[in-house]
Write an enzyme that holds these catalytic residues in place. Structure first.
Site, PDB file in Angstrom:
ATOM      1  N   ASP A 134     -17.817  -3.316  77.566  1.00  0.00           N
ATOM      2  CA  ASP A 134     -18.113  -2.328  76.528  1.00  0.00           C
ATOM      3  C   ASP A 134     -17.185  -1.136  76.693  1.00  0.00           C
ATOM      4  O   ASP A 134     -17.092  -0.570  77.787  1.00  0.00           O
ATOM      5  CB  ASP A 134     -19.577  -1.878  76.621  1.00  0.00           C
ATOM      6  CG  ASP A 134     -20.030  -1.154  75.357  1.00  0.00           C
ATOM      7  OD1 ASP A 134     -19.426  -1.371  74.282  1.00  0.00           O
ATOM      8  OD2 ASP A 134     -20.999  -0.368  75.437  1.00  0.00           O
ATOM      9  N   HIS A 141     -17.919  10.075  68.955  1.00  0.00           N
ATOM     10  CA  HIS A 141     -19.082   9.738  69.788  1.00  0.00           C
ATOM     11  C   HIS A 141     -18.943  10.363  71.180  1.00  0.00           C
ATOM     12  O   HIS A 141     -19.882  10.992  71.677  1.00  0.00           O
ATOM     13  CB  HIS A 141     -19.244   8.225  69.903  1.00  0.00           C
ATOM     14  CG  HIS A 141     -20.295   7.809  70.887  1.00  0.00           C
ATOM     15  ND1 HIS A 141     -21.646   8.012  70.676  1.00  0.00           N
ATOM     16  CD2 HIS A 141     -20.191   7.228  72.111  1.00  0.00           C
ATOM     17  CE1 HIS A 141     -22.320   7.559  71.727  1.00  0.00           C
ATOM     18  NE2 HIS A 141     -21.472   7.086  72.608  1.00  0.00           N
ATOM     19  N   ARG A 150     -22.768  17.929  78.657  1.00  0.00           N
ATOM     20  CA  ARG A 150     -21.918  18.739  79.539  1.00  0.00           C
ATOM     21  C   ARG A 150     -21.590  20.048  78.840  1.00  0.00           C
ATOM     22  O   ARG A 150     -22.464  20.858  78.596  1.00  0.00           O
ATOM     23  CB  ARG A 150     -20.672  17.947  79.937  1.00  0.00           C
ATOM     24  CG  ARG A 150     -20.968  16.829  80.933  1.00  0.00           C
ATOM     25  CD  ARG A 150     -19.688  16.165  81.444  1.00  0.00           C
ATOM     26  NE  ARG A 150     -18.907  15.611  80.355  1.00  0.00           N
ATOM     27  CZ  ARG A 150     -19.066  14.371  79.861  1.00  0.00           C
ATOM     28  NH1 ARG A 150     -19.962  13.560  80.395  1.00  0.00           N
ATOM     29  NH2 ARG A 150     -18.334  13.936  78.860  1.00  0.00           N
TER      30      ARG A 150
HETATM   31 MN    MN Z   1     -22.201   0.979  74.103  1.00  0.00          MN
END
Ligand code: MN
Length: 422
Positions: A134, A141, A150
Site C-alpha cells: 500500500d 491526503h 502533527r
Molecule cells: Mn491505505
C-alpha cells in the site's frame, strides 16, 4: 488506437446507459454459479460471459495459447500469458460481441450456457494475490493527515516529496466486493489511561485504486518508469478498511499493522490498463525534482472519477466523497519503479494500492478521518443520523468510472458491509 477501445463499437448484448461495462471495457473476473465451478469471465452490460465456454467452443483456437487458463479459479495464469495474448483475447471478445457479428447470436444452444445474468452469479476474488503493498501517494491526503496529527506548517515529512512512501500489507485478508466485514477488535490507548482491548470505535474506509502485476521479475532486477506499464495488467477499486484508534497507538515506529490487515475489499473486475487508455492525463509538476530513476515521460495519471457512498442498514445511501484517480502525486509507474529499485522482485498477481486518494476540496477527501476532520465535522445522513466514522450495519460502496467520447468505463461496485464485532 487500441482496436477494442473504438468508441464507435456497440454490442448485440444490450447495455444500460449508465453501465460500467460497454463493449469497450471487457474487464476480467472470476465467477461461479450453483451449476458452474469457478472460472474466468468478462461482462458486457449486465451479462456475464463465460470465457471457459467460449474457449471450449473453439473461439480462441487460432490464438495459440492454452485456453485451460479460463477454467482456473484466478486470472493469474491468463495474465502471465503476456499482453500480446491478453490483448488478442480482448480484441477477439470485442469482435464476437460487436453488433454486426452474427456468429454467436445464431448459436442458440451455446448462448444459454455462455451468457449469465450478473444477478445470477457469484463473483469471486479475481486474483490470487501473492504480495500486497500500500502506497501513500496523494499529496492532499498526506497533507491532511500530517496537519491533523502533527504540524500544519510541516504536514509532509521530509521524505514525502522525494519518494513514494509505502508499506507491505497483508494479502490474505483482501476480499471481493460483497463480502461482509466484522468490526475489528484491538488495543487502543485512551488519552489519560492505560491501553484497553476492545472493538474499534473509529472504523474508517480509504478510497484507493490498486494495480495488478501481470509479469514477474527476478530478484535483482529493476523496472524503469518507462517499462512499468508493461508489468501492470490492470486496475481495480480498493477499500483499505482502517481502524483509526488501533492505528494511532500501534503505528510508531514501524507503521501500519493490525489497524489495516483485518480486511481490504476490491471490486470484482480487473479492468485492463488498455481499457483506461482514453483517460490518460498529466501528472503533477514534481518540485523538488525527483531522482533520475523516478523521472517519467508522458501522461501517466488517469482521469477516473471516484465516489464513496455510505448506506445505513435498511436506509438510503449518501455520497460522502467525490474524488478522482488523477489526484495522485506519485504515478503507478513511479511506484513500481521505486518498489523494484532495490532489486525487490514482483510476481504475477501482486497487488499495489495507491493510498487514500483525496482531492483538494473537503467533498473530495477519501476517508472519514478527513471528511469528518477527526470527528469534529460529522456528516448528516438522509435518515437524520450522523456519521463521524463507520457504524455497524453500514455498507460502504465505492464506484469509479472514466468517460470519453460517450463511452463510460467502470469497475463495478466495491462494496462491503460492517457487521458487529465477533
Ligand atoms: Mn491505505
Amino acid at each position: 488506437m487500441i482496436k477494442a477501445n473504438n468508441p464507435a463499437l456497440s454490442s448485440w448484448i444490450s447495455v444500460p446507459s449508465n453501465s460500467d461495462f460497454p463493449i469497450q471495457n471487457i474487464p476480467f473476473g472470476i465467477f461461479q454459479t450453483s451449476e458452474k465451478t469457478a472460472r474466468m469471465a468478462t461482462i458486457i452490460g449486465d451479462t456475464v460471459i463465460d470465457l471457459a465456454v467460449l474457449a471450449q467452443a473453439g473461439y480462441f483456437k487460432d490464438l495459440n495459447f492454452d485456453t485451460k487458463v479460463f477454467e482456473q479459479s484466478y486470472i493469474n495464469d491468463f495474465m502471465a500469458l503476456g499482453k500480446s495474448v491478453t490483448r488478442a483475447v480482448r480484441d477477439r471478445i470485442s469482435d464476437l460481441f460487436e453488433k454486426n457479428n452474427t456468429e454467436l447470436p445464431g448459436n442458440s444452444a451455446l448462448l444459454a450456457d455462455l451468457l449469465q445474468p450478473f444477478g445470477s452469479v457469484q463473483m469471486l476474488l479475481p486474483v490470487q494475490i501473492g504480495d500486497y503493498t500500500d502506497f501513500y501517494s496523494s499529496r492532499e491526503h498526506a497533507t491532511n493527515v500530517g496537519t491533523m496529527f502533527r504540524d500544519p506548517d510541516n504536514a509532509l515529512l521530509p521524505n514525502w516529496l522525494h519518494l513514494p512512501v509505502g508499506y507491505h500489507g497483508r494479502a490474505s485478508s483482501i476480499v471481493v466486493s460483497g463480502t461482509d466485514i466484522h468490526r475489528p477488535k484491538g488495543q487502543q490507548k485512551p488519552v489519560d489511561a492505560p491501553p484497553v482491548y476492545g472493538p474499534c470505535k473509529l472504523l474508517d474506509f480509504e478510497l484507493e485504486m490498486a494495480f495488478v502485476i501481470g509479469q514477474q521479475t527476478s530478484m535483482g532486477e529493476t523496472i524503469s518508469t518507462e517499462a512499468a506499464e508493461d508489468y501492470i495488467f490492470g486496475i481495480t477499486l480498493f477499500n483499505d478498511w482502517s481502524a483509526r484508534d488501533i492505528q494511532k497507538w500501534e503505528y510508531i515506529p514501524l507503521g501500519p499493522f493490525l489497524a489495516k490487515n483485518f480486511a481490504s475489499t476490491i471490486a470484482p473486475w480487473i479492468v485492463t490498463l488498455d481499457a483506461v487508455e482514453p483517460f490518460r492525463t498529466d501528472g503533477y509538476d514534481q518540485d523538488p525534482e525527483v531522482l533520475p530513476y523516478l523521472k517519467y515521460e508522458g501522461r501517466r495519471n488517469y482521469d477516473i472519477k471516484l465516489q464513496v457512498a455510505i448506506q445505513p442498514e435498511n436506509g438510503v445511501e449518501k455520497v460522502v466523497c467525490d474524488s478522482n484517480f488523477k489526484h495522485m502525486y506519485w504515478t503507478m509507474t513511479q511506484q513500481l519503479a521505486h518498489h523494484t529499485v532495490n532489486g525487490c522482485n514482483v510476481n504475477v498477481g501482486d497487488m499495489c494500492a495507491s493510498g487514500t486518494i483525496s482531492g483538494p476540496t473537503p467533498d473530495s477527501y477519501g476517508s472519514m478521518l478527513e471528511i469528518s476532520w477527526r470527528g469534529t465535522k460529522p456528516v448528516d445522513m438522509p435518515d437524520g443520523s450522523q456519521r463521524k466514522f463507520i457504524q455497524d450495519g453500514d455498507t460502504v460502496v465505492m464506484r469509479g468510472w472514466g468517460e470519453s467520447k460517450g463511452v463510460r468505463i467502470g469497475f463495478g461496485a466495491c462494496s462491503g458491509k460492517i457487521l458487529p464485532t465477533t
